[in-house]
Scaffold this motif. Structure first.
Motif, PDB file in Angstrom:
ATOM      1  N   VAL A 276       0.921  -1.229   0.088  1.00  0.00           N
ATOM      2  CA  VAL A 276       0.017   0.003   0.099  1.00  0.00           C
ATOM      3  C   VAL A 276       0.844   1.283   0.204  1.00  0.00           C
ATOM      4  N   ALA A 277       2.080   1.181   0.855  1.00  0.00           N
ATOM      5  CA  ALA A 277       2.918   2.468   0.889  1.00  0.00           C
ATOM      6  C   ALA A 277       3.642   2.550  -0.291  1.00  0.00           C
ATOM      7  N   LYS A 278       3.685   1.563  -1.132  1.00  0.00           N
ATOM      8  CA  LYS A 278       4.627   1.808  -2.614  1.00  0.00           C
ATOM      9  C   LYS A 278       3.563   2.412  -3.368  1.00  0.00           C
ATOM     10  N   ARG A 279       2.358   1.728  -3.331  1.00  0.00           N
ATOM     11  CA  ARG A 279       1.249   2.271  -4.317  1.00  0.00           C
ATOM     12  C   ARG A 279       0.881   3.608  -4.015  1.00  0.00           C
ATOM     13  N   ARG A 280       0.872   4.227  -2.873  1.00  0.00           N
ATOM     14  CA  ARG A 280       0.511   5.470  -2.466  1.00  0.00           C
ATOM     15  C   ARG A 280       1.495   6.523  -2.630  1.00  0.00           C
ATOM     16  N   GLY A 281       2.879   5.840  -2.704  1.00  0.00           N
ATOM     17  CA  GLY A 281       3.950   6.834  -3.083  1.00  0.00           C
ATOM     18  C   GLY A 281       4.867   7.279  -1.809  1.00  0.00           C
ATOM     19  N   PHE A 282       4.818   6.567  -0.597  1.00  0.00           N
ATOM     20  CA  PHE A 282       5.279   6.909   0.578  1.00  0.00           C
ATOM     21  C   PHE A 282       5.989   5.732   1.162  1.00  0.00           C
ATOM     22  N   LEU A 283       6.452   4.952   0.333  1.00  0.00           N
ATOM     23  CA  LEU A 283       7.328   3.528   0.901  1.00  0.00           C
ATOM     24  C   LEU A 283       8.666   4.045   1.271  1.00  0.00           C
ATOM     25  N   ASP A 284       9.046   5.195   0.772  1.00  0.00           N
ATOM     26  CA  ASP A 284      10.294   5.439   1.548  1.00  0.00           C
ATOM     27  C   ASP A 284      10.499   5.934   3.041  1.00  0.00           C
ATOM     28  N   LYS A 285       9.394   5.988   3.646  1.00  0.00           N
ATOM     29  CA  LYS A 285       9.160   6.197   5.006  1.00  0.00           C
ATOM     30  C   LYS A 285       9.538   5.201   5.648  1.00  0.00           C
ATOM     31  N   PHE A 286       9.398   3.923   5.100  1.00  0.00           N
ATOM     32  CA  PHE A 286       9.909   2.622   5.500  1.00  0.00           C
ATOM     33  C   PHE A 286      11.261   2.177   5.578  1.00  0.00           C
ATOM     34  N   VAL A 287      12.050   3.074   4.917  1.00  0.00           N
ATOM     35  CA  VAL A 287      13.322   2.582   4.459  1.00  0.00           C
ATOM     36  C   VAL A 287      14.251   2.638   5.623  1.00  0.00           C
ATOM     37  N   PRO A 288      14.926   1.721   5.923  1.00  0.00           N
ATOM     38  CA  PRO A 288      15.794   1.827   7.143  1.00  0.00           C
ATOM     39  C   PRO A 288      16.973   2.654   6.867  1.00  0.00           C
ATOM     40  N   GLN A 289      17.246   3.511   7.579  1.00  0.00           N
ATOM     41  CA  GLN A 289      18.533   4.648   7.421  1.00  0.00           C
ATOM     42  C   GLN A 289      19.664   4.205   8.077  1.00  0.00           C
ATOM     43  N   GLY A 290      20.989   4.845   7.477  1.00  0.00           N
ATOM     44  CA  GLY A 290      22.116   4.616   8.020  1.00  0.00           C
ATOM     45  C   GLY A 290      22.459   3.112   8.480  1.00  0.00           C
ATOM     46  N   ALA A 291      22.981   3.053   9.861  1.00  0.00           N
ATOM     47  CA  ALA A 291      23.289   1.585  10.230  1.00  0.00           C
ATOM     48  C   ALA A 291      22.340   0.653  10.384  1.00  0.00           C
ATOM     49  N   PHE A 292      20.868   0.991  10.408  1.00  0.00           N
ATOM     50  CA  PHE A 292      19.892   0.168  10.327  1.00  0.00           C
ATOM     51  C   PHE A 292      19.674  -0.529   8.971  1.00  0.00           C
ATOM     52  N   ALA A 293      20.391  -0.087   7.662  1.00  0.00           N
ATOM     53  CA  ALA A 293      20.289  -0.724   6.450  1.00  0.00           C
ATOM     54  C   ALA A 293      20.987  -1.941   6.596  1.00  0.00           C
ATOM     55  N   ASN A 294      20.171  -2.898   6.020  1.00  0.00           N
ATOM     56  CA  ASN A 294      20.756  -4.316   5.976  1.00  0.00           C
ATOM     57  C   ASN A 294      20.202  -5.130   4.818  1.00  0.00           C
ATOM     58  N   GLU A 295      21.057  -6.334   4.772  1.00  0.00           N
ATOM     59  CA  GLU A 295      20.698  -7.215   3.684  1.00  0.00           C
ATOM     60  C   GLU A 295      19.490  -7.983   3.613  1.00  0.00           C
ATOM     61  N   TYR A 296      19.069  -8.108   4.893  1.00  0.00           N
ATOM     62  CA  TYR A 296      18.052  -8.925   5.185  1.00  0.00           C
ATOM     63  C   TYR A 296      16.537  -8.310   4.937  1.00  0.00           C
ATOM     64  N   SER A 297      16.535  -7.055   4.874  1.00  0.00           N
ATOM     65  CA  SER A 297      15.292  -6.305   4.306  1.00  0.00           C
ATOM     66  C   SER A 297      15.273  -5.445   2.997  1.00  0.00           C
ATOM     67  N   ALA A 298      16.607  -5.456   2.467  1.00  0.00           N
ATOM     68  CA  ALA A 298      16.923  -4.556   1.400  1.00  0.00           C
ATOM     69  C   ALA A 298      16.028  -4.845   0.174  1.00  0.00           C
ATOM     70  N   MET A 299      15.561  -6.058  -0.075  1.00  0.00           N
ATOM     71  CA  MET A 299      14.911  -6.394  -1.220  1.00  0.00           C
ATOM     72  C   MET A 299      13.449  -5.799  -1.320  1.00  0.00           C
TER      73      MET A 299
END
Length: 411
Positions: A276-299
């Motif tokens: 829903v977030a992607k379709r509505r254009g705010f998926l970026d609000k869920f992207v983990p930033q900085g050190a929180f970024a990881n391979e487990y959820s990057a996809m």
């Protein structure tokens, strides 16, 4: 403040993967989730990967233990009291053997579930266990304090407990708290205040303190100087559920919704909502930033519809524990004031993020952190009023306790 891995159902390979990636860490072995013959080989794998192990006897209910617990030789026979001399010797002897065979970094002493009415009996058992181990090993001893929620909520009960344990010859405490009202995210400020008080008082006695069966709400314990919180995959490793250790049946793990932890919101959201977030254009609000970024959820954020990716339950667990570890590291500070201001910023940020997402209809349902905002704010302020001054003065000494614990693990 460290993150320990609280072992639960099907967590062996996951623990090994995380410890290998982190090149350090501690796993608390769970006999209800690990067959006796698997204990030594698994511990060796964790040690080889650079980690440490502890063994939790899980004797909270010695008269009605899970069938898997009864497979271990230290478990008392049916109908026999743990205070029986022969049984007492068997418990201690077998636990010493297990801890030596897995090269544990400390020994977790058995502890029954306690309310104020059981203090005398429960602490007498711990005293006797500690006497046995102290004469036979140099490993640090951690006393298990498994406490009813009403006991935690009661200011006088906590004060009485703190005074009673003062004379115990142990290095630290392994706290197993019953959550208030059985909530995953606890909304009861008195319960959080009680936990903060307990941790603060034990730390100010220069003891190591580990709080088991924790989720991200327990990050607030950093302001009390806690050494580590332990968390895992399923909710019954992030919140203490007594039936897990009593049930005569095998674990009944059902496939449930896959969740995504947003660390800036202190909340978990059903992964399906990300479509829903992607379709509505705010998926970026869920992207983990900085050190929180990881391979487990990057996809989830690679451009494809999130539900069409290979983000599965295992990814959800790995992502959650990775983020929780980062948050623990953020709250590992050189001063009490730094820890306080850091957590206050994290709490305010979570409120702002949740508010923004709720305006778009996004909530974490039973895993939403909103109920805990007030509870944790009240608790951090109350604890600051009661113990802030002493914590501020003694912070460097409390850090030495942590440094000593790390040094012992490396030996």
């Amino acid at each position: 403040m460290e993150l320990y891995l609280q072992m639960g159902h099907g967590m062996q390979s996951l623990c090994l993967e995380l410890i290998s990636n982190w090149e350090r860490g501690t796993v608390i072995l769970s006999p209800v989730n690990l067959m006796p013959e698997k204990t030594i080989p698994f511990a060796k794998q964790i040690k080889t990967a650079g980690g440490n192990v502890l063994f939790d006897p899980q004797m909270f209910y010695p008269k009605e233990g899970h069938n898997k617990l009864k497979q271990y030789d230290y478990w008392p026979q049916e109908g026999v009291s743990i205070s029986d001399k022969n049984t007492d010797q068997t418990i201690c002897r077998e636990l010493l053997r297990i801890n030596n065979s897995i090269a544990s970094s400390a020994i977790i002493l058995p502890g029954i579930e306690m309310g104020e009415g059981q203090y005398e009996y429960g602490l007498t058992r711990i005293q006797q266990y500690s006497n046995f181990f102290a004469s036979r090993t140099e490993k640090p001893l951690f006393a298990t304090l498994c406490l009813y929620s009403e006991t935690i909520r009661n200011n006088q009960s906590i004060e009485a407990l703190v005074e009673l344990v003062r004379s115990l010859p142990v290095s630290g405490y392994y706290i197993i708290p019953h959550p208030s009202n059985g909530e995953y995210i606890v909304s009861d400020p008195l319960w959080v205040i009680g936990m903060m008080k307990l941790v603060s008082c034990l730390k100010l006695q220069n003891k190591t303190v580990v709080v088991g069966y924790s989720n991200h709400q327990a990050l607030v314990y950093a302001l009390a100087g806690v050494d580590a919180i332990a968390s895992g995959t399923y909710m019954n490793t992030r919140s203490f559920i007594p039936s897990k250790f009593k049930s005569p049946r095998d674990d009944d793990i059902k496939q449930k919704s896959t969740w995504y932890y947003l660390p800036t919101a202190f909340s978990e959201y059903k992964a399906a909502l990300l479509d829903v977030a992607k379709r509505r254009g705010f998926l970026d609000k869920f992207v983990p930033q900085g050190a929180f970024a990881n391979e487990y959820s990057a996809m989830l954020f690679g451009g494809a519809q999130p539900s069409s990716t290979n983000y599965r339950e295992r990814n959800s667990f790995l992502h959650y524990l990775h983020c929780l570890k980062i948050q623990c590291e953020m709250l590992t500070t050189d001063s009490y004031l730094d820890a306080y201001s850091t957590y206050e910023f994290m709490l305010n940020s979570s409120e702002n993020t949740m508010t923004e997402l709720k305006k778009r209809g996004m909530t974490g349902q039973t895993r939403d952190f909103a109920p805990a905002l007030e509870a944790n704010r009240v608790a951090m302020c109350a604890n600051d009023e009661d113990y802030g001054f002493r914590l501020k003065l003694d912070w460097s000494e409390l850090q030495k306790t942590k440094e000593d614990m790390v040094a012992r693990k490396k030996q």
